[in-house]
Motif scaffolding. Sequence first.
Motif, PDB file in Angstrom:
ATOM      1  N   GLN A   1       0.829  -1.200   0.000  1.00  0.00           N
ATOM      2  CA  GLN A   1       0.000   0.000   0.000  1.00  0.00           C
ATOM      3  C   GLN A   1       0.870   1.260   0.000  1.00  0.00           C
ATOM      4  N   SER A   2       1.955   1.245   0.755  1.00  0.00           N
ATOM      5  CA  SER A   2       2.864   2.396   0.763  1.00  0.00           C
ATOM      6  C   SER A   2       3.466   2.624  -0.618  1.00  0.00           C
ATOM      7  N   LEU A   3       3.847   1.543  -1.295  1.00  0.00           N
ATOM      8  CA  LEU A   3       4.399   1.664  -2.648  1.00  0.00           C
ATOM      9  C   LEU A   3       3.362   2.209  -3.627  1.00  0.00           C
ATOM     10  N   ILE A   4       2.130   1.757  -3.499  1.00  0.00           N
ATOM     11  CA  ILE A   4       1.061   2.245  -4.371  1.00  0.00           C
ATOM     12  C   ILE A   4       0.854   3.740  -4.165  1.00  0.00           C
ATOM     13  N   ILE A   5       0.884   4.174  -2.926  1.00  0.00           N
ATOM     14  CA  ILE A   5       0.737   5.598  -2.620  1.00  0.00           C
ATOM     15  C   ILE A   5       1.887   6.393  -3.230  1.00  0.00           C
ATOM     16  N   ASP A   6       3.112   5.879  -3.120  1.00  0.00           N
ATOM     17  CA  ASP A   6       4.268   6.552  -3.722  1.00  0.00           C
ATOM     18  C   ASP A   6       4.132   6.638  -5.240  1.00  0.00           C
ATOM     19  N   MET A   7       3.646   5.566  -5.864  1.00  0.00           N
ATOM     20  CA  MET A   7       3.445   5.574  -7.313  1.00  0.00           C
ATOM     21  C   MET A   7       2.384   6.593  -7.704  1.00  0.00           C
ATOM     22  N   LYS A   8       1.330   6.663  -6.930  1.00  0.00           N
ATOM     23  CA  LYS A   8       0.267   7.630  -7.223  1.00  0.00           C
ATOM     24  C   LYS A   8       0.812   9.049  -7.139  1.00  0.00           C
TER      25      LYS A   8
END
Length: 89
Positions: A44-51
């Motif tokens: 989830q943290s990686l997804i937020i960073d990608m967003k």
Amino acid sequence: MRVNMNLNDELLERIDNYAKLNYMNRSSVVSFACNQFLMANEMQSLIIDMKRALQVIANNENISADDLKELEKYENLCDLLTKNHPEKL
């Protein structure tokens, strides 16, 4: 490493039932569950960073209307996948 923890009776029974059905011991189930939880949180943290990165690109670059629609779909998916994450935008 040995760890002591307190679990309520209902949770312990669920763990034991899962362990029995899956030919595991209690420690393996708890380790597996903790690992899955931590990996999901890291994802989830990686997804937020990608967003965030895609938002910066969209704000600073010329992108087509079709690409912008795809970005909006991705952002909606990110929001859904990270709904309860503490870092949520």
